[in-house]
Write an enzyme that holds these catalytic residues in place. Structure first.
Site, PDB file in Angstrom:
ATOM      1  N   CYS A 141      -1.188  -5.463  -3.801  1.00  0.00           N
ATOM      2  CA  CYS A 141      -0.097  -4.633  -4.301  1.00  0.00           C
ATOM      3  C   CYS A 141       1.346  -5.581  -3.851  1.00  0.00           C
ATOM      4  CB  CYS A 141      -0.056  -3.317  -3.493  1.00  0.00           C
ATOM      5  SG  CYS A 141       1.375  -2.280  -4.244  1.00  0.00           S
ATOM      6  N   CYS A 144       4.097  -3.454  -2.962  1.00  0.00           N
ATOM      7  CA  CYS A 144       4.212  -2.946  -1.637  1.00  0.00           C
ATOM      8  C   CYS A 144       4.564  -3.971  -0.656  1.00  0.00           C
ATOM      9  CB  CYS A 144       2.880  -2.243  -1.287  1.00  0.00           C
ATOM     10  SG  CYS A 144       2.153  -1.195  -2.715  1.00  0.00           S
ATOM     11  N   ASP A 145       3.897  -5.017  -0.706  1.00  0.00           N
ATOM     12  CA  ASP A 145       3.906  -5.980   0.512  1.00  0.00           C
ATOM     13  C   ASP A 145       4.539  -7.542   0.388  1.00  0.00           C
ATOM     14  OD1 ASP A 145       1.948  -4.629   1.761  1.00  0.00           O
ATOM     15  OD2 ASP A 145       0.220  -5.676   0.947  1.00  0.00           O
TER      16      ASP A 145
END
Ligand code: FAD
Ligand code: NDP
Length: 317
Positions: A141, A144-145
């Site tokens: 992701c 997200c990261d």
């Protein structure tokens, strides 16, 4: 033993969608019963966020919060408001008539309303070296990261050729020194607009007909090993980050086709609603969302599902 225990509302799942639905349903005095799963689909109760470290984009945590801790807190909030939680995976449901029947290891339960929030599982390639380096440079992701310090000004690799891969590669150019996309064919599956965005971006290079074969590094990712599937040529690409964008699998197999899905298995709901075509059955979170796939959007849908279920139950009574 829960044989034929009758409930007003059952929630299946344990991510942000399920727990938000539980908090709302419990506060509406519907006394929800939630099945959180037991390693359902290989993921711990708590859902996808139990597989990650820092979550920096969930509101209310200015310093960020560890994924498992965020889910522990959501679970505690569900319990605090009176949700009953069973650590069991629902094996099967019968939705042909109301009340619906839910089959779990401890027995069969009937319910007037059902919220399905069983999420999705990001596909991984399980390359040699991946298990050891997972979350040490390898992620599924980018949104997200991608902003984590280890990826700043560093070479990054994205695998996939769909809209997600293009979106993630474009997003990662904000952080990385360069982004290499590994595409297994000689064309992208993504929409024309997305393709244009990638192909016109100077920070992105696309390696066509290229597949990853291995990942390596000591305590964090350093190289992605690749092979050109036309020429057979192999090379090692320096990379601090590897992001899979090869699709997700929605956790809908236990429904055995009783609810309408799109061609990739995502549950379909009415526009601007979590209601499925079956009155009394609602779907929230990643199990019905292949575009946004964020904790906060899943939570928002969980809220909608509980409110819509409450309205449905009130209309029945
Ligand atoms: P999920 O989190 O997918 O959870 C559903 C869970 O329900 C399953 O995992 C399982 O435990 C349970 N379940 C499934 N089937 C059954 C069954 N039959 N019976 C009972 N239980 C069942 N989003 C962000 O906003 N910020 C981030 O930083 C972020 N980081 C991420 C990092 C990683 C590595 C991944 C994979 C995702 C990340 N996401 C992040 C995305 C986010 O995790 C998801 O969008 C969100 O968790 C979706 O929530 P959900 O409630 O739909 O279900
Ligand atoms: P897709 O299934 O569309 O694409 C997956 C990509 O990964 C494909 O290019 C596929 O290659 C590749 N792939 C799959 N398995 C492997 C593998 N083992 N090794 C290498 N490559 C692999 O998934 P997406 O997540 O991109 O998109 C899902 C849906 O969500 C689509 O309908 C998409 O349009 C939509 N979406 C829309 C967005 C938007 O509009 N902004 C953003 C994100 C998603 P191949 O092409 O060869 O099969």
């Amino acid at each position: 033993m829960g044989t034929d225990t009758h409930e007003r509302i059952i929630i299946i799942g344990s991510g942000p969608a399920a727990h938000t639905a539980a908090v709302y349903a419990a506060r509406a005095e519907l006394s929800p019963l939630l099945f959180e799963g037991f390693m359902a689909g290989g993921v711990a109760a708590g859902g996808q966020l139990t597989t990650t470290t820092e979550v920096e984009n969930y509101p209310g945590f200015p310093e960020g919060i560890q994924g498992p801790e965020l889910m522990d807190r959501m679970r505690a909030q569900s319990l605090h408001h009176g949700t009953r939680i069973k650590t069991e995976t629902v094996a099967k449901v019968e939705l042909g008539s109301r009340p619906f029947r839910i089959h779990a290891p401890s027995g069969t339960y009937t319910t007037d309303a059902l919220v399905i929030s069983t999420g999705a599982t990001a596909k991984r390639m399980h390359l040699p070296g991946e298990e050891r380096l997972w979350q040490k440079g390898i992620s599924a992701c980018a949104v997200c990261d991608g902003a984590l310090p280890i990826f700043r000004n560093a070479p990054l690799v994205v695998i996939g050729g769909g809209d997600s891969a293009c979106e993630e590669a474009s997003y990662l150019t904000k952080f990385g020194s360069s982004v290499t996309m590994l595409v297994r064919r000689d064309e992208l599956r993504a929409s024309k607009a997305m393709q244009k965005r990638v192909l016109n971006n100077e920070k992105i290079r696309v390696l066509w007909n290229t597949e990853a074969t291995e990942v390596s590094g000591e305590d964090k990712l350093q190289y992605v090993h690749v092979k050109n599937n036309h020429s057979g040529e192999e090379q090692k690409i320096e990379a601090a980050g590897l992001f899979y964008a090869i699709g997700h699998t929605p956790n809908t197999a236990f429904l055995e086709g009783q609810l309408e899905t799109d061609e990739t298995g995502y549950l379909l709901t009415m526009p601007d609603s979590t209601a499925t075509a079956l009155p009394g059955v609602f779907a929230a979170g990643d199990v019905k969302d292949k575009v946004w796939r964020q904790a906060v959007t899943a939570a928002g849908m969980g809220c909608m599902a509980a409110l819509e279920a409450e309205r449905f139950l009130a209309e029945q009574e």
